[in-house]
Design a protein around this motif. Structure first.
Motif, PDB file in Angstrom:
ATOM      1  N   ASN A 234      64.515  84.926  69.879  1.00  0.00           N
ATOM      2  CA  ASN A 234      63.026  85.108  70.484  1.00  0.00           C
ATOM      3  C   ASN A 234      62.682  85.903  71.756  1.00  0.00           C
ATOM      4  OD1 ASN A 234      62.112  83.964  67.915  1.00  0.00           O
ATOM      5  ND2 ASN A 234      62.235  81.821  69.080  1.00  0.00           N
ATOM      6  N   TYR A 235      64.015  86.409  72.129  1.00  0.00           N
ATOM      7  CA  TYR A 235      63.991  87.128  73.486  1.00  0.00           C
ATOM      8  C   TYR A 235      63.851  88.581  73.061  1.00  0.00           C
ATOM      9  CZ  TYR A 235      65.441  88.767  78.058  1.00  0.00           C
ATOM     10  OH  TYR A 235      65.358  89.653  79.180  1.00  0.00           O
ATOM     11  N   SER A 236      63.207  89.341  74.046  1.00  0.00           N
ATOM     12  CA  SER A 236      62.945  90.722  74.379  1.00  0.00           C
ATOM     13  C   SER A 236      63.047  90.853  75.684  1.00  0.00           C
ATOM     14  CB  SER A 236      61.878  91.571  73.722  1.00  0.00           C
ATOM     15  OG  SER A 236      60.738  91.043  74.201  1.00  0.00           O
ATOM     16  N   HIS A 237      63.633  92.070  76.227  1.00  0.00           N
ATOM     17  CA  HIS A 237      63.655  92.573  77.684  1.00  0.00           C
ATOM     18  C   HIS A 237      62.328  92.687  78.476  1.00  0.00           C
ATOM     19  CE1 HIS A 237      67.961  93.190  78.118  1.00  0.00           C
ATOM     20  NE2 HIS A 237      67.996  93.688  76.577  1.00  0.00           N
ATOM     21  N   ASN A 238      61.496  93.001  77.685  1.00  0.00           N
ATOM     22  CA  ASN A 238      59.922  93.204  78.256  1.00  0.00           C
ATOM     23  C   ASN A 238      59.270  91.895  78.484  1.00  0.00           C
ATOM     24  OD1 ASN A 238      58.922  92.442  75.764  1.00  0.00           O
ATOM     25  ND2 ASN A 238      57.804  94.437  75.446  1.00  0.00           N
ATOM     26  N   LEU A 239      59.848  90.931  78.168  1.00  0.00           N
ATOM     27  CA  LEU A 239      59.133  89.517  78.319  1.00  0.00           C
ATOM     28  C   LEU A 239      59.189  88.886  79.903  1.00  0.00           C
ATOM     29  CD1 LEU A 239      60.036  87.382  75.072  1.00  0.00           C
ATOM     30  CD2 LEU A 239      57.816  88.530  75.832  1.00  0.00           C
ATOM     31  N   LYS A 240      58.477  88.784  80.491  1.00  0.00           N
ATOM     32  CA  LYS A 240      58.470  88.381  81.795  1.00  0.00           C
ATOM     33  C   LYS A 240      58.700  86.636  81.992  1.00  0.00           C
ATOM     34  CE  LYS A 240      56.906  92.410  82.593  1.00  0.00           C
ATOM     35  NZ  LYS A 240      56.642  93.008  81.467  1.00  0.00           N
ATOM     36  N   TYR A 241      59.910  86.313  82.242  1.00  0.00           N
ATOM     37  CA  TYR A 241      60.545  85.207  82.037  1.00  0.00           C
ATOM     38  C   TYR A 241      60.571  84.509  83.484  1.00  0.00           C
ATOM     39  CZ  TYR A 241      64.249  81.447  80.813  1.00  0.00           C
ATOM     40  OH  TYR A 241      64.771  80.377  80.891  1.00  0.00           O
ATOM     41  N   GLU A 242      60.029  83.235  83.547  1.00  0.00           N
ATOM     42  CA  GLU A 242      59.906  82.576  84.850  1.00  0.00           C
ATOM     43  C   GLU A 242      61.210  81.460  84.857  1.00  0.00           C
ATOM     44  OE1 GLU A 242      57.184  79.281  87.218  1.00  0.00           O
ATOM     45  OE2 GLU A 242      56.302  80.482  85.822  1.00  0.00           O
ATOM     46  N   LEU A 243      62.003  81.657  85.745  1.00  0.00           N
ATOM     47  CA  LEU A 243      63.253  80.816  86.012  1.00  0.00           C
ATOM     48  C   LEU A 243      62.918  79.466  86.135  1.00  0.00           C
ATOM     49  CD1 LEU A 243      65.575  83.102  88.133  1.00  0.00           C
ATOM     50  CD2 LEU A 243      65.512  83.052  85.563  1.00  0.00           C
ATOM     51  N   PRO A 244      63.401  78.681  85.354  1.00  0.00           N
ATOM     52  CA  PRO A 244      63.045  77.186  85.650  1.00  0.00           C
ATOM     53  C   PRO A 244      63.735  76.339  86.584  1.00  0.00           C
ATOM     54  CG  PRO A 244      64.453  77.362  83.537  1.00  0.00           C
ATOM     55  CD  PRO A 244      64.278  78.631  84.141  1.00  0.00           C
ATOM     56  N   VAL A 245      64.890  76.972  87.141  1.00  0.00           N
ATOM     57  CA  VAL A 245      65.865  76.594  88.205  1.00  0.00           C
ATOM     58  C   VAL A 245      66.106  77.870  89.051  1.00  0.00           C
ATOM     59  CG1 VAL A 245      68.031  75.387  88.906  1.00  0.00           C
ATOM     60  CG2 VAL A 245      66.917  74.790  86.867  1.00  0.00           C
ATOM     61  N   ARG A 246      66.022  77.590  90.452  1.00  0.00           N
ATOM     62  CA  ARG A 246      66.305  78.775  91.470  1.00  0.00           C
ATOM     63  C   ARG A 246      68.004  79.064  91.198  1.00  0.00           C
ATOM     64  NH1 ARG A 246      66.671  76.172  97.543  1.00  0.00           N
ATOM     65  NH2 ARG A 246      68.492  74.951  97.188  1.00  0.00           N
ATOM     66  N   PRO A 247      68.282  80.503  91.000  1.00  0.00           N
ATOM     67  CA  PRO A 247      69.531  80.902  90.788  1.00  0.00           C
ATOM     68  C   PRO A 247      70.496  80.732  91.859  1.00  0.00           C
ATOM     69  CG  PRO A 247      67.989  82.708  90.866  1.00  0.00           C
ATOM     70  CD  PRO A 247      67.390  81.374  90.913  1.00  0.00           C
ATOM     71  N   SER A 248      69.993  80.772  93.186  1.00  0.00           N
ATOM     72  CA  SER A 248      70.719  80.673  94.129  1.00  0.00           C
ATOM     73  C   SER A 248      69.809  80.274  95.565  1.00  0.00           C
ATOM     74  CB  SER A 248      71.416  81.954  94.584  1.00  0.00           C
ATOM     75  OG  SER A 248      70.660  83.091  94.719  1.00  0.00           O
ATOM     76  N   PRO A 249      70.544  79.760  96.636  1.00  0.00           N
ATOM     77  CA  PRO A 249      69.838  78.996  97.491  1.00  0.00           C
ATOM     78  C   PRO A 249      68.509  79.923  98.281  1.00  0.00           C
ATOM     79  CG  PRO A 249      72.070  78.478  98.004  1.00  0.00           C
ATOM     80  CD  PRO A 249      71.802  79.503  96.823  1.00  0.00           C
ATOM     81  N   ASN A 250      68.847  81.410  98.156  1.00  0.00           N
ATOM     82  CA  ASN A 250      67.881  82.058  98.917  1.00  0.00           C
ATOM     83  C   ASN A 250      67.133  82.928  97.758  1.00  0.00           C
ATOM     84  OD1 ASN A 250      68.138  82.354 102.038  1.00  0.00           O
ATOM     85  ND2 ASN A 250      70.470  82.151 101.394  1.00  0.00           N
ATOM     86  N   LEU A 251      66.907  82.526  96.634  1.00  0.00           N
ATOM     87  CA  LEU A 251      66.159  83.171  95.522  1.00  0.00           C
ATOM     88  C   LEU A 251      65.416  81.773  95.229  1.00  0.00           C
ATOM     89  CD1 LEU A 251      67.991  85.938  93.652  1.00  0.00           C
ATOM     90  CD2 LEU A 251      66.602  86.090  95.582  1.00  0.00           C
ATOM     91  N   PRO A 252      64.409  81.302  96.110  1.00  0.00           N
ATOM     92  CA  PRO A 252      63.934  80.097  95.524  1.00  0.00           C
ATOM     93  C   PRO A 252      62.584  80.049  94.734  1.00  0.00           C
ATOM     94  CG  PRO A 252      62.935  80.777  97.715  1.00  0.00           C
ATOM     95  CD  PRO A 252      63.882  81.687  97.264  1.00  0.00           C
ATOM     96  N   ASN A 253      61.855  81.324  94.285  1.00  0.00           N
ATOM     97  CA  ASN A 253      60.919  81.496  93.496  1.00  0.00           C
ATOM     98  C   ASN A 253      60.879  82.934  93.100  1.00  0.00           C
ATOM     99  OD1 ASN A 253      59.861  83.221  95.669  1.00  0.00           O
ATOM    100  ND2 ASN A 253      59.187  81.395  96.684  1.00  0.00           N
ATOM    101  N   MET A 254      59.843  83.126  91.929  1.00  0.00           N
ATOM    102  CA  MET A 254      59.789  84.244  91.110  1.00  0.00           C
ATOM    103  C   MET A 254      59.415  85.500  92.085  1.00  0.00           C
ATOM    104  SD  MET A 254      60.945  83.721  88.387  1.00  0.00           S
ATOM    105  CE  MET A 254      60.766  85.244  87.624  1.00  0.00           C
ATOM    106  N   ALA A 255      58.770  85.054  93.367  1.00  0.00           N
ATOM    107  CA  ALA A 255      58.459  86.247  94.214  1.00  0.00           C
ATOM    108  C   ALA A 255      59.903  86.939  94.697  1.00  0.00           C
ATOM    109  CB  ALA A 255      57.510  85.652  95.273  1.00  0.00           C
ATOM    110  N   SER A 256      60.637  85.834  95.039  1.00  0.00           N
ATOM    111  CA  SER A 256      61.842  86.638  95.628  1.00  0.00           C
ATOM    112  C   SER A 256      62.697  87.038  94.727  1.00  0.00           C
ATOM    113  CB  SER A 256      62.452  85.437  96.228  1.00  0.00           C
ATOM    114  OG  SER A 256      63.036  84.239  95.233  1.00  0.00           O
ATOM    115  N   VAL A 257      62.642  86.716  93.257  1.00  0.00           N
ATOM    116  CA  VAL A 257      63.622  87.345  92.266  1.00  0.00           C
ATOM    117  C   VAL A 257      63.123  88.747  92.238  1.00  0.00           C
ATOM    118  CG1 VAL A 257      63.912  87.016  89.939  1.00  0.00           C
ATOM    119  CG2 VAL A 257      63.993  84.932  91.355  1.00  0.00           C
ATOM    120  N   TYR A 258      61.719  88.980  92.082  1.00  0.00           N
ATOM    121  CA  TYR A 258      61.127  90.243  91.736  1.00  0.00           C
ATOM    122  C   TYR A 258      61.473  91.175  93.097  1.00  0.00           C
ATOM    123  CZ  TYR A 258      58.942  88.188  87.555  1.00  0.00           C
ATOM    124  OH  TYR A 258      58.628  87.704  86.497  1.00  0.00           O
ATOM    125  N   LEU A 259      61.402  90.784  94.036  1.00  0.00           N
ATOM    126  CA  LEU A 259      61.408  91.314  95.584  1.00  0.00           C
ATOM    127  C   LEU A 259      62.927  91.629  95.726  1.00  0.00           C
ATOM    128  CD1 LEU A 259      58.780  89.836  97.470  1.00  0.00           C
ATOM    129  CD2 LEU A 259      58.732  92.068  96.697  1.00  0.00           C
TER     130      LEU A 259
END
Length: 401
Positions: A234-259
């Motif tokens: 049920n995945y497609s690339h155009n879905l905006k997926y919110e990460l449930p866990v930060r992927p690394s210490p300096n990417l703490p939220n979705m704002a940082s992931v998108y920027l």
């Protein structure tokens, strides 16, 4: 007081994550479809029978969850013979800061040996693999070439191919998978932050990357890895997926992931992007920036960052943590920010450092900015390579756009 300041700096990103998550829910075009995604790891009925009785190694970190249970703990609970854990950048439990060497050792919880793939070596040695019959890779990537998890996967596949050990990749969503942009890497600038000829934002899941690296002969000596990808449902690339866990210490939220795809270029320049503050990858500035209306002072944060750029100096900058929805509305790298900061920096010959070409994957981007080319002109120069890349990508897509 300093102790409490560090505590607040660590706590604040978690608060920001919640706020950004709420905004993301409003912007996501099909939130009900996002909730139906089943990651590779969560489809244990597809891989447990294959792993039964096998001696297994696992490349994982804090994002490697089966529902809310760590993958390693889950596998052990199901009777799988996990023999070794391989730790990437930031460590097995995600406790190391950016660039910190990750030590080999023993996991306190399970007693399993941990072999670092972000220390003296980045690639498993034959002795690390001798006792293994399968290696699993399961980590949350962010879909950007200079994020090092796909480099770890690349070297893992190479080592396993050389030692006739199959690799199983548990696929996860790409939170930046809804667009492709940036210069395609010139292999003359190949490094651990640019392992393969991909654009900066590559539009692949880790499973699709693994298939591409295998299929295009990118592994050393064009060896082929015995590869199995446990696909998502049920995945497609155009879905905006919110990460449930930060992927690394300096990417703490979705704002940082998108920027992150736009701001990481500044790691190769004399600009702070908020490392050492509560909003890493959500601000850009430097001391004395005349157009900067936002003030921030980077400090060391244990477990997150050591020696941040401009440590202890007040920077003036531009706060970007509220502007990230623009990237969802107009998906592209904000190369304008790099041009604007270069033009604003008083000592042009000191703006770029030697890391910039590795991040850009080319020497042309620095030259274009110095020459005064516009963002549109720079983007136009990327297009022929991007078109060729898009055609190649079609051969390895597991999910629709």
């Amino acid at each position: 007081m300093a102790k409490y300041k560090h505590f607040l700096l660590l706590l604040f990103p978690l608060l920001v994550f919640g706020r950004c998550g709420a905004q993301q829910a409003k912007i996501a075009s099909e939130p009900e479809k996002v909730s139906q995604i089943k990651t590779g790891a969560s489809q244990w009925e597809r891989y447990l029978p294959e792993l039964k009785g096998k001696k297994v190694g696992v490349v994982s970190n804090q994002t490697s969850l089966v529902n809310e249970m760590h993958l390693v703990d889950f596998l052990i609970s199901k009777g799988i013979l996990v023999k070794t854990v391989f730790a990437p950048e930031h460590g097995f439990r995600g406790e190391a800061g950016p660039g910190d060497k990750v030590a080999s050792g023993k996991d306190d919880k399970t007693g399993l040996p941990i072999i670092s793939l972000y220390g003296k070596r980045r690639k498993p040695e034959q002795s690390d693999l001798n006792s293994l019959e399968y290696v699993i890779f399961d980590m949350q990537d962010v879909g950007v070439r200079f994020y090092t998890y796909i480099s770890t996967l690349h070297y893992l596949m190479e080592a396993c191919a050389e030692n006739n050990i199959p690799v199983m990749v548990f696929d996860r969503p790409n939170p930046n998978g809804f667009y492709i942009d940036g210069p395609v890497l010139d292999t003359a600038y190949r490094s651990f932050v640019g392992i393969a000829p991909l654009p900066v934002v590559h539009g692949l899941t880790v499973g699709e990357y693994a298939m591409m690296a295998n299929g295009e002969g990118w592994l050393k000596n064009t060896v082929k890895c015995n590869l199995q990808v446990i696909k998502m449902e049920n995945y497609s690339h155009n879905l905006k997926y919110e990460l449930p866990v930060r992927p690394s210490p300096n990417l703490p939220n979705m704002a940082s992931v998108y920027l992150y795809p736009s701001l990481c270029f500044f790691e190769g320049a004399a600009v702070s992007i908020g490392r050492g503050t509560a909003i890493p990858f959500q601000v850009m500035g430097f001391p004395g920036f005349e157009k900067g209306a936002y003030a921030f002072t980077p400090v060391e944060i244990p477990g997150v960052i050591k020696d941040p750029p401009y440590e202890g100096q007040e920077c003036k900058g531009i706060l970007l943590s509220e502007t990230w929805p623009e990237i969802l509305e107009t998906p592209q790298i904000k190369i304008e920010w790099l041009i604007d900061m270069y033009n604003a920096f008083p000592e042009k010959d000191k703006f770029f450092n030697n890391f910039f070409e590795k991040l850009a994957g080319t020497d042309k981007l620095r030259q274009q900015i110095i020459a005064g080319e516009s963002a549109d002109e720079i983007r136009k120069s990327w297009q022929p390579d991007l078109e060729r890349y898009r055609e190649m990508r079609l051969r390895y897509m597991l999910y629709p756009d």
